[in-house]
Design an enzyme around this catalytic site. Structure first.
Site, short mmCIF file in Angstrom:
data_model
loop_
_atom_site.label_atom_id
_atom_site.label_comp_id
_atom_site.label_asym_id
_atom_site.label_seq_id
_atom_site.Cartn_x
_atom_site.Cartn_y
_atom_site.Cartn_z
N GLY A 66 40.02 -9.59 56.84
CA GLY A 66 39.31 -9.76 55.56
C GLY A 66 37.82 -9.50 55.71
O GLY A 66 37.01 -10.08 54.98
N SER A 80 36.16 -7.06 54.82
CA SER A 80 35.59 -6.42 53.62
C SER A 80 35.19 -7.42 52.55
O SER A 80 34.40 -7.10 51.66
CB SER A 80 36.62 -5.46 53.02
OG SER A 80 37.86 -6.14 52.85
N LEU A 127 48.48 -7.89 55.44
CA LEU A 127 48.85 -9.15 56.11
C LEU A 127 50.36 -9.27 56.34
O LEU A 127 50.80 -10.03 57.19
CB LEU A 127 48.34 -10.34 55.30
CG LEU A 127 46.84 -10.62 55.41
CD1 LEU A 127 46.40 -11.66 54.38
CD2 LEU A 127 46.46 -11.07 56.82
N SER A 156 40.41 -24.18 53.33
CA SER A 156 39.65 -24.47 52.10
C SER A 156 39.58 -25.98 51.88
O SER A 156 40.45 -26.73 52.34
CB SER A 156 40.38 -23.82 50.91
OG SER A 156 39.79 -24.23 49.69
N LYS A 205 46.80 -22.18 50.19
CA LYS A 205 45.89 -22.54 51.28
C LYS A 205 46.41 -23.73 52.08
O LYS A 205 46.28 -23.76 53.30
CB LYS A 205 44.50 -22.87 50.71
CG LYS A 205 43.78 -21.72 50.04
CD LYS A 205 43.63 -20.50 50.93
CE LYS A 205 42.61 -20.62 52.03
NZ LYS A 205 42.52 -19.37 52.84
N MET A 231 33.22 -24.47 47.38
CA MET A 231 32.94 -23.27 46.58
C MET A 231 31.77 -22.52 47.23
O MET A 231 30.68 -23.08 47.36
CB MET A 231 32.59 -23.70 45.16
CG MET A 231 32.34 -22.56 44.21
SD MET A 231 32.19 -23.25 42.54
CE MET A 231 31.79 -21.79 41.60
N SER A 273 34.86 -17.21 43.55
CA SER A 273 33.84 -18.24 43.37
C SER A 273 32.60 -17.68 42.67
O SER A 273 32.01 -18.33 41.80
CB SER A 273 33.45 -18.88 44.71
OG SER A 273 33.21 -17.90 45.69
N PHE A 312 35.36 -32.73 41.14
CA PHE A 312 34.40 -32.72 42.23
C PHE A 312 34.59 -31.45 43.04
O PHE A 312 35.71 -31.11 43.43
CB PHE A 312 34.60 -33.94 43.12
CG PHE A 312 33.99 -35.17 42.54
CD1 PHE A 312 32.68 -35.50 42.82
CD2 PHE A 312 34.72 -35.98 41.69
CE1 PHE A 312 32.11 -36.62 42.28
CE2 PHE A 312 34.15 -37.10 41.14
CZ PHE A 312 32.84 -37.42 41.43
N1 LIG Z 1 35.07 -18.08 47.97
C1 LIG Z 1 35.28 -19.37 48.09
O1 LIG Z 1 34.70 -20.18 47.38
C2 LIG Z 1 36.26 -19.84 49.15
C3 LIG Z 1 36.33 -21.22 49.39
C4 LIG Z 1 37.19 -21.69 50.37
C5 LIG Z 1 37.96 -20.81 51.10
N2 LIG Z 1 37.89 -19.47 50.83
C6 LIG Z 1 38.72 -18.57 51.64
O2 LIG Z 1 37.87 -17.61 52.25
C7 LIG Z 1 38.60 -16.41 52.52
C8 LIG Z 1 37.83 -15.21 51.98
O3 LIG Z 1 37.66 -15.35 50.59
P1 LIG Z 1 36.48 -14.65 49.80
O4 LIG Z 1 35.91 -15.65 48.90
O5 LIG Z 1 35.60 -13.91 50.71
O6 LIG Z 1 37.35 -13.67 48.87
P2 LIG Z 1 37.44 -12.09 48.86
O7 LIG Z 1 36.09 -11.50 48.78
O8 LIG Z 1 38.40 -11.78 47.77
O9 LIG Z 1 38.08 -11.76 50.26
C9 LIG Z 1 39.46 -11.80 50.52
C10 LIG Z 1 39.74 -10.90 51.70
O10 LIG Z 1 41.12 -10.95 52.04
C11 LIG Z 1 41.64 -9.64 52.11
N3 LIG Z 1 43.06 -9.63 51.74
C12 LIG Z 1 43.62 -10.22 50.65
N4 LIG Z 1 44.95 -9.97 50.64
C13 LIG Z 1 45.22 -9.23 51.74
C14 LIG Z 1 46.40 -8.64 52.28
N5 LIG Z 1 47.59 -8.78 51.68
N6 LIG Z 1 46.29 -7.92 53.42
C15 LIG Z 1 45.10 -7.75 54.02
N7 LIG Z 1 43.95 -8.28 53.58
C16 LIG Z 1 44.01 -9.01 52.44
C17 LIG Z 1 40.79 -8.86 51.11
O11 LIG Z 1 40.86 -7.47 51.40
P3 LIG Z 1 40.31 -6.40 50.31
O12 LIG Z 1 38.82 -6.54 50.28
O13 LIG Z 1 40.74 -5.12 50.86
O14 LIG Z 1 40.96 -6.77 49.02
C18 LIG Z 1 39.42 -9.44 51.38
O15 LIG Z 1 38.84 -8.85 52.51
C19 LIG Z 1 39.98 -16.62 51.88
O16 LIG Z 1 40.85 -17.08 52.89
C20 LIG Z 1 39.72 -17.72 50.87
O17 LIG Z 1 40.88 -18.45 50.57
C21 LIG Z 1 37.05 -18.96 49.87
#
Ligand SMILES: NC(=O)c1ccc[n+]([C@@H]2O[C@H](COP(=O)([O-])OP(=O)(O)OC[C@H]3O[C@@H](n4cnc5c(N)ncnc54)[C@H](OP(=O)(O)O)[C@@H]3O)[C@@H](O)[C@H]2O)c1
Length: 323
Positions: free
Chosen positions: A12, A14, A65, A128, A166, A191, A204, A223
């Site tokens: 991930g 990207s 994945l 998360s 998650k 978040m 987010s 919260f």
């Molecule tokens: N943002 C928040 O507030 C937050 C909070 C807690 C935890 N998280 C966790 O942090 C991680 C990253 O999230 P983010 O906020 O950075 O979101 P994001 O920008 O949407 O990143 C998600 C990443 O996962 C990749 N991905 C999704 N499905 C996939 C698949 N089937 N095969 C390969 N790659 C896949 C996406 O690839 P593409 O770019 O190619 O689509 C992207 O690189 C996730 O695990 C999320 O649950 C996020």
């Protein structure tokens, strides 16, 4: 800092959190294998290739994945793996099993299996806060929070499939770690907000962006913990580099009642018509900063909430998401 020539993989890479992690790893001297879903899509690759150090120490890999073979290529030759990739979709989806649960849970097992086979020394998994709790009565005394687990059955009843994905993915990672003897450590961010590196919004930042656009789609009052992209990336590196770090790491600067968070934004930026949310009369509604002691003990000094909000807003403006 990286050992001479140390190679690590970021799944991930990207994404919004993944890009920040790749940036900080390159800054610390690591060679990085970053995964994207489509190597031909410049919106997934260009911002990574532009990072300092990318020319000589970044390799991009296309993975799905659910395609174990594609993951093996990315993980081979790595000393460590950061498993960040997972669908981050908060709204209702027509097929939760296919769109959320399978990539989150089977994807995690695929990455951990590939890491074990490749002899990786430590895997850091991005879980998360939503694997800890989705309760609207998040306790103010959250010292024991890392022992809490989200109520999956309750989430299923409410159609909250992201927290289900998650929570089950994190549980699967711990089971794998125990059964196969793989060193796994967890980061549980709240978040995540701040400056965007990719040219698109994640879930987010979209929620945050909606607050400035008179959009009615704001979550119910609950919260939520808030944290800067940079600190989440740094947390991943700290728990990777400090072998004494074990278990789950709640990663939040502070925890606020959502209506108070939104009111804070309205106070800081009166020029925008930020909505006023009705506040639940729940106990413990003061901002809490007790959460992330394990990370502050490792040396992380969290960027304060006002700066998180400022950086996120400036980024949305500079990228043209709001005027
Ligand atoms: N943002 C928040 O507030 C937050 C909070 C807690 C935890 N998280 C966790 O942090 C991680 C990253 O999230 P983010 O906020 O950075 O979101 P994001 O920008 O949407 O990143 C998600 C990443 O996962 C990749 N991905 C999704 N499905 C996939 C698949 N089937 N095969 C390969 N790659 C896949 C996406 O690839 P593409 O770019 O190619 O689509 C992207 O690189 C996730 O695990 C999320 O649950 C996020």
């Amino acid at each position: 800092m990286a050992k001479e020539g140390e190679v690590v993989c970021v799944t991930g890479g990207s994404g919004c959190i993944g890009s920040w992690l790749v940036r900080l790893l390159l800054d610390r001297g690591y060679t990085v294998h970053a995964t994207v879903q489509d190597l031909k899509d410049e919106s997934e690759t260009k911002h990574l290739e532009a990072l300092e150090g990318a020319e000589t120490r970044l390799r991009l890999f296309q993975i799905d994945l659910l395609d174990y073979g594609s993951i093996v290529s990315a993980v081979n030759g790595c000393a460590g793996v950061f498993h960040v990739a997972s669908p981050n979709i908060l709204q209702q989806v027509p097929d939760p099993q296919k769109q959320l649960l399978d990539p989150a849970i089977k994807g995690t097992i695929n990455v951990l299996t590939a890491a074990k086979e490749a002899g990786v020394s430590r895997v850091v998994v991005t879980s998360s806060l939503m694997a800890i709790t989705t309760s609207s009565n998040f306790p103010d005394d959250i010292v024991e929070v890392e022992d809490c687990w989200t109520d999956i059955e309750d989430c299923k009843k409410k159609g909250l499939w992201y927290p289900v994905s998650k929570t089950l993915a994190e549980k699967a990672a711990w089971d794998f770690s125990k059964e196969k003897g793989l060193d796994v450590v967890m980061v549980n961010p709240g978040m995540v907000l701040g400056p965007l590196i990719p040219p698109r919004l994640n879930a987010s930042m979209l929620l945050f962006c909606n607050l400035f656009q008179e959009c009615s789609e704001v979550p119910e009052d609950l919260f939520i913990g808030y944290v800067h992209f940079k600190d989440v990336a740094l947390a991943h590196i700290l728990v990777y580099e400090n072998k004494s770090a074990t278990g789950r790491h709640l990663c939040v600067e502070s925890i606020w009642n959502y209506s108070d968070f939104v009111a804070k934004i309205a106070e800081l930026y009166p020029a925008y018509k930020v909505p006023r949310l009705l506040k639940n009369n729940q106990p413990g509604s003061s901002p809490s900063t007790l959460g992330s002691k394990k990370l502050t003990d490792l040396g992380l000094q969290f960027i304060p909430l006002e700066q998180i909000i400022k950086d996120a807003l400036e980024s949305l403006k500079s990228k043209g998401f709001i005027s």
